[in-house]
Write an enzyme that holds these catalytic residues in place. Sequence first.
Site, PDB file in Angstrom:
ATOM      1  N   ASN A 209       0.838  -1.201   0.179  1.00  0.00           N
ATOM      2  CA  ASN A 209      -0.072   0.186  -0.076  1.00  0.00           C
ATOM      3  C   ASN A 209       0.986   1.167  -0.102  1.00  0.00           C
ATOM      4  OD1 ASN A 209       0.521   1.014   2.773  1.00  0.00           O
ATOM      5  ND2 ASN A 209      -0.438  -1.262   3.276  1.00  0.00           N
ATOM      6  N   ASP A 278      -4.398  -6.333   5.083  1.00  0.00           N
ATOM      7  CA  ASP A 278      -5.482  -7.336   5.563  1.00  0.00           C
ATOM      8  C   ASP A 278      -5.493  -8.531   4.729  1.00  0.00           C
ATOM      9  OD1 ASP A 278      -7.442  -4.535   5.837  1.00  0.00           O
ATOM     10  OD2 ASP A 278      -6.261  -5.780   7.293  1.00  0.00           O
ATOM     11  N   LYS A 288       8.346 -16.791 -11.321  1.00  0.00           N
ATOM     12  CA  LYS A 288       7.627 -15.701 -11.750  1.00  0.00           C
ATOM     13  C   LYS A 288       6.122 -16.163 -12.698  1.00  0.00           C
ATOM     14  CE  LYS A 288       7.633 -11.651 -14.890  1.00  0.00           C
ATOM     15  NZ  LYS A 288       8.696 -10.863 -15.844  1.00  0.00           N
ATOM     16  N   PHE A 323      -4.799   2.732  14.757  1.00  0.00           N
ATOM     17  CA  PHE A 323      -5.178   3.892  13.423  1.00  0.00           C
ATOM     18  C   PHE A 323      -6.264   3.340  12.687  1.00  0.00           C
ATOM     19  CE2 PHE A 323      -2.043   7.430  12.866  1.00  0.00           C
ATOM     20  CZ  PHE A 323      -1.415   7.271  13.967  1.00  0.00           C
ATOM     21  N   LYS A 337     -14.216   0.419  15.797  1.00  0.00           N
ATOM     22  CA  LYS A 337     -12.773  -0.578  15.920  1.00  0.00           C
ATOM     23  C   LYS A 337     -12.398  -0.185  17.542  1.00  0.00           C
ATOM     24  CE  LYS A 337     -10.681  -0.303  11.712  1.00  0.00           C
ATOM     25  NZ  LYS A 337     -10.098   0.633  10.482  1.00  0.00           N
ATOM     26  N   LYS A 341     -11.498  -3.672  19.447  1.00  0.00           N
ATOM     27  CA  LYS A 341     -10.213  -4.341  19.585  1.00  0.00           C
ATOM     28  C   LYS A 341      -9.622  -3.785  20.836  1.00  0.00           C
ATOM     29  CE  LYS A 341      -9.675  -4.355  14.538  1.00  0.00           C
ATOM     30  NZ  LYS A 341      -8.720  -4.199  13.399  1.00  0.00           N
TER      31      LYS A 341
HETATM   32  O1  PMT Z   1       3.101   5.743   6.659  1.00  0.00           O
HETATM   33  P1  PMT Z   1       2.496   7.256   6.318  1.00  0.00           P
HETATM   34  O2  PMT Z   1       2.820   7.447   4.494  1.00  0.00           O
HETATM   35  O3  PMT Z   1       2.891   8.387   6.909  1.00  0.00           O
HETATM   36  O4  PMT Z   1       0.995   7.126   6.216  1.00  0.00           O
HETATM   37  C1  PMT Z   1       0.459   7.256   7.365  1.00  0.00           C
HETATM   38  C2  PMT Z   1      -0.934   6.316   7.550  1.00  0.00           C
HETATM   39  C3  PMT Z   1      -1.693   6.865   6.460  1.00  0.00           C
HETATM   40  C4  PMT Z   1      -0.428   4.852   7.169  1.00  0.00           C
HETATM   41  C5  PMT Z   1      -1.231   6.312   9.030  1.00  0.00           C
HETATM   42  O5  PMT Z   1      -1.730   7.662   9.433  1.00  0.00           O
HETATM   43  C6  PMT Z   1      -2.571   5.412   9.321  1.00  0.00           C
HETATM   44  O6  PMT Z   1      -3.555   5.472   8.734  1.00  0.00           O
HETATM   45  N1  PMT Z   1      -2.177   4.138   9.700  1.00  0.00           N
HETATM   46  C7  PMT Z   1      -3.056   2.966   9.894  1.00  0.00           C
HETATM   47  C8  PMT Z   1      -3.105   2.355   8.302  1.00  0.00           C
HETATM   48  C9  PMT Z   1      -4.152   0.991   8.373  1.00  0.00           C
HETATM   49  O7  PMT Z   1      -3.817   0.166   8.353  1.00  0.00           O
HETATM   50  O8  PMT Z   1      -5.386   1.452   8.825  1.00  0.00           O
HETATM   51  P2  PMT Z   1      -6.657   0.211   8.944  1.00  0.00           P
HETATM   52  O9  PMT Z   1      -8.019   1.015   9.155  1.00  0.00           O
HETATM   53  O10 PMT Z   1      -6.476  -0.657   7.778  1.00  0.00           O
HETATM   54  O11 PMT Z   1      -6.178  -0.489  10.229  1.00  0.00           O
HETATM   55  C10 PMT Z   1      -6.537  -0.336  11.368  1.00  0.00           C
HETATM   56  C11 PMT Z   1      -5.425  -0.634  12.457  1.00  0.00           C
HETATM   57  O12 PMT Z   1      -5.359  -1.893  12.617  1.00  0.00           O
HETATM   58  C12 PMT Z   1      -4.105   0.057  12.354  1.00  0.00           C
HETATM   59  O13 PMT Z   1      -3.809   0.566  13.655  1.00  0.00           O
HETATM   60  C13 PMT Z   1      -3.395  -1.069  11.945  1.00  0.00           C
HETATM   61  O14 PMT Z   1      -2.095  -0.993  12.145  1.00  0.00           O
HETATM   62  C14 PMT Z   1      -3.995  -2.438  12.453  1.00  0.00           C
HETATM   63  N2  PMT Z   1      -4.060  -3.625  11.777  1.00  0.00           N
HETATM   64  C15 PMT Z   1      -4.536  -3.727  10.518  1.00  0.00           C
HETATM   65  C16 PMT Z   1      -4.538  -4.583   9.769  1.00  0.00           C
HETATM   66  C17 PMT Z   1      -4.013  -5.857  10.438  1.00  0.00           C
HETATM   67  N3  PMT Z   1      -4.093  -7.097   9.695  1.00  0.00           N
HETATM   68  N4  PMT Z   1      -3.496  -5.795  11.641  1.00  0.00           N
HETATM   69  C18 PMT Z   1      -3.546  -4.536  12.171  1.00  0.00           C
HETATM   70  O15 PMT Z   1      -3.072  -4.782  13.295  1.00  0.00           O
END
Ligand code: PMT
Length: 405
Positions: A209, A278, A288, A323, A337, A341
């Site tokens: 991503n 995810d 490949k 986040f 969330k 969580k």
């Molecule tokens: O890195 P930059 O370029 O500065 O960009 C910053 C950012 C946009 C990445 C950051 O501000 C941000 O939003 N980070 C979280 C991105 C994310 O994965 O959000 P989400 O809504 O998909 O996930 C929710 C939370 O679950 C996040 O804390 C993530 O770390 C966590 N997660 C998600 C998926 C997974 N399989 N395991 C997790 O722990």
Amino acid sequence: MFKGKNIVVGVTGSIAAYKSAELVSLLKKKEARVYCVMTQAAREFITPLTLRTLSQNPVFTGMFDEPRLWKVEHVGLADSADLVMVVPATANIIGKLCHGIADDLLTTVIMAAKAPVLLAPAMNVNMYMNPIVIENIKKLKEFGYHFVEPEEGELACGYQGKGRLADLETILERAEELLVKERPLCGKKVLVTAGPTREPLDPVRFLTNHSTGKMGYAIARQGRLLGADVTLVSGPSALRPFSGVKLIKVETAQEMKDAVISEYENSDIIIKAAAVGDFRPKTRSVEKIKKQSAGGLCLELENNPDILAELGQRKGSRILVGFAAETTGVIKNAAEKIAKKNLDFIVANDITKPGAGFAGDTNQVTLIFADGREKKLPLMEKDSVAREILEEATRILKERECMLN
Ligand code: PMT
């Protein structure tokens, strides 16, 4: 941290003196007030005019050369300084300071300074390895002087070895740490995740991503400045972590999970800024994947572990911050969330908003707390967002510690 601060930059007679020009320029960009003090020898390598132009302040070159200034300058500079940096620092200045010699403006200012003094040595490797210099540095450290070690490498004098002036970013990071007055996270362990994950499809391709790691690296940097022992688990990123931050580099979500779990036990605050994939391809091809002549390629994806959810299940008294990167229903989706969580709060960012989310130096977030409270922040630098997040996490940690004690 530098804004409005009085920084005295001492320049001594090393070939690395030319780098003091860039250092002054970087300090000005950080809105510091810079006053340069040069030794006589430094003027053999760089002119006062250069430093005066860059610092936009008079440059002081000798205790006695301008009577109208001398009687107050060494005391004035010493009294007004928030930090004194000697970049570069020669064996000579180190020896003079160590033995209390104050025979020019720079040594006098340093002797009279109440502010922290940071020296960045630069010299020939054999001088730096000389037992006298080693002893002098050791003694100055015992007196509370701070040092940024020189680097190994090709030296201007043609030698190889340790003696090259440290990277200016490293010097600035140490300087920034010395400017911090309060360290509320001293003794606390902060675990931060940053960056994207990469889920390989074949030896050539992977799913990822847009995350660059900037948000998470900013949190790690600010955590360090607040005195924490910081571990940063980072997906692939071009960034360099702040000095003193323990870096664990990972690629896949599974590797990130393993690294986070291994650090989780003795962490006090966990902040999950990483953009964890995810999904991953159900099968990873060892060769490949060749282009199909027609009909394209159908990919079957399976779920990656939800690291944050797993941490929430065994949070204990830790502070757990997630986040949420959303494009619609930002607050609602983020708020869901929190309970799911078991978070203390979540940092919600609408990644479609200009200046917010991925890759930029700024972000616009809303902090949503477990008690439903929201703190909407304006668009600001990611470093400032990081400080806001850490201040809230510190507040909750202190409240929890009071309740538990
Ligand atoms: O890195 P930059 O370029 O500065 O960009 C910053 C950012 C946009 C990445 C950051 O501000 C941000 O939003 N980070 C979280 C991105 C994310 O994965 O959000 P989400 O809504 O998909 O996930 C929710 C939370 O679950 C996040 O804390 C993530 O770390 C966590 N997660 C998600 C998926 C997974 N399989 N395991 C997790 O722990």
